[in-house]
Design a protein around this motif. Structure first.
Motif, PDB file in Angstrom:
ATOM      1  N   LEU A  14       0.819  -1.219   0.000  1.00  0.00           N
ATOM      2  CA  LEU A  14       0.000   0.000   0.000  1.00  0.00           C
ATOM      3  C   LEU A  14       0.853   1.268   0.000  1.00  0.00           C
ATOM      4  N   ASN A  15       2.161   1.141   0.140  1.00  0.00           N
ATOM      5  CA  ASN A  15       3.058   2.301   0.108  1.00  0.00           C
ATOM      6  C   ASN A  15       2.967   2.991  -1.242  1.00  0.00           C
ATOM      7  N   ASP A  60      -1.468  -3.740   7.763  1.00  0.00           N
ATOM      8  CA  ASP A  60      -1.118  -2.613   6.896  1.00  0.00           C
ATOM      9  C   ASP A  60      -2.373  -1.905   6.403  1.00  0.00           C
ATOM     10  N   ARG A  61      -3.450  -2.642   6.237  1.00  0.00           N
ATOM     11  CA  ARG A  61      -4.723  -2.031   5.817  1.00  0.00           C
ATOM     12  C   ARG A  61      -5.274  -1.098   6.895  1.00  0.00           C
ATOM     13  N   TYR A  64      -3.313   2.061   6.597  1.00  0.00           N
ATOM     14  CA  TYR A  64      -3.759   2.793   5.407  1.00  0.00           C
ATOM     15  C   TYR A  64      -5.098   3.492   5.675  1.00  0.00           C
TER      16      TYR A  64
END
Length: 88
Positions: A14-15, A60-61, A64
């Protein structure tokens, strides 16, 4: 310590760079997979300053989603104020 023991950051897919209102931010979500279960969140602005969250996120979601929520509720300027370099 051998080279195989050096910690390697795991970067989230997602970066990336995000541009809004003519300002570009770089989103960095990462973790140390062997030593940390949480994901760190850092937002780097066009002048090189950054905002780093004190805590970590379960996924990570989740990190984000936090980034997107701040963009929606506070706007891109929330990441440009160097006096707010850490978030909780």
């Amino acid at each position: 310590m051998s080279d195989g023991d050096d910690p390697q950051l795991e970067a989230s897919p997602l970066n990336g760079e995000y541009t809004k209102d003519g300002v570009t931010l770089r989103l960095e979500i990462y973790r140390l997979p062997r030593w940390s279960k949480g994901w760190a969140l850092e937002v780097i602005h066009h002048e090189g300053g950054s905002t780093i969250w004190d805590g970590t996120f379960a996924s990570d979601r989740d990190a984000y989603r936090e980034f997107r929520m701040i963009l929606k509720t506070e706007g891109i300027g929330a990441f440009l104020d160097d006096s707010l370099s850490q978030r909780h």
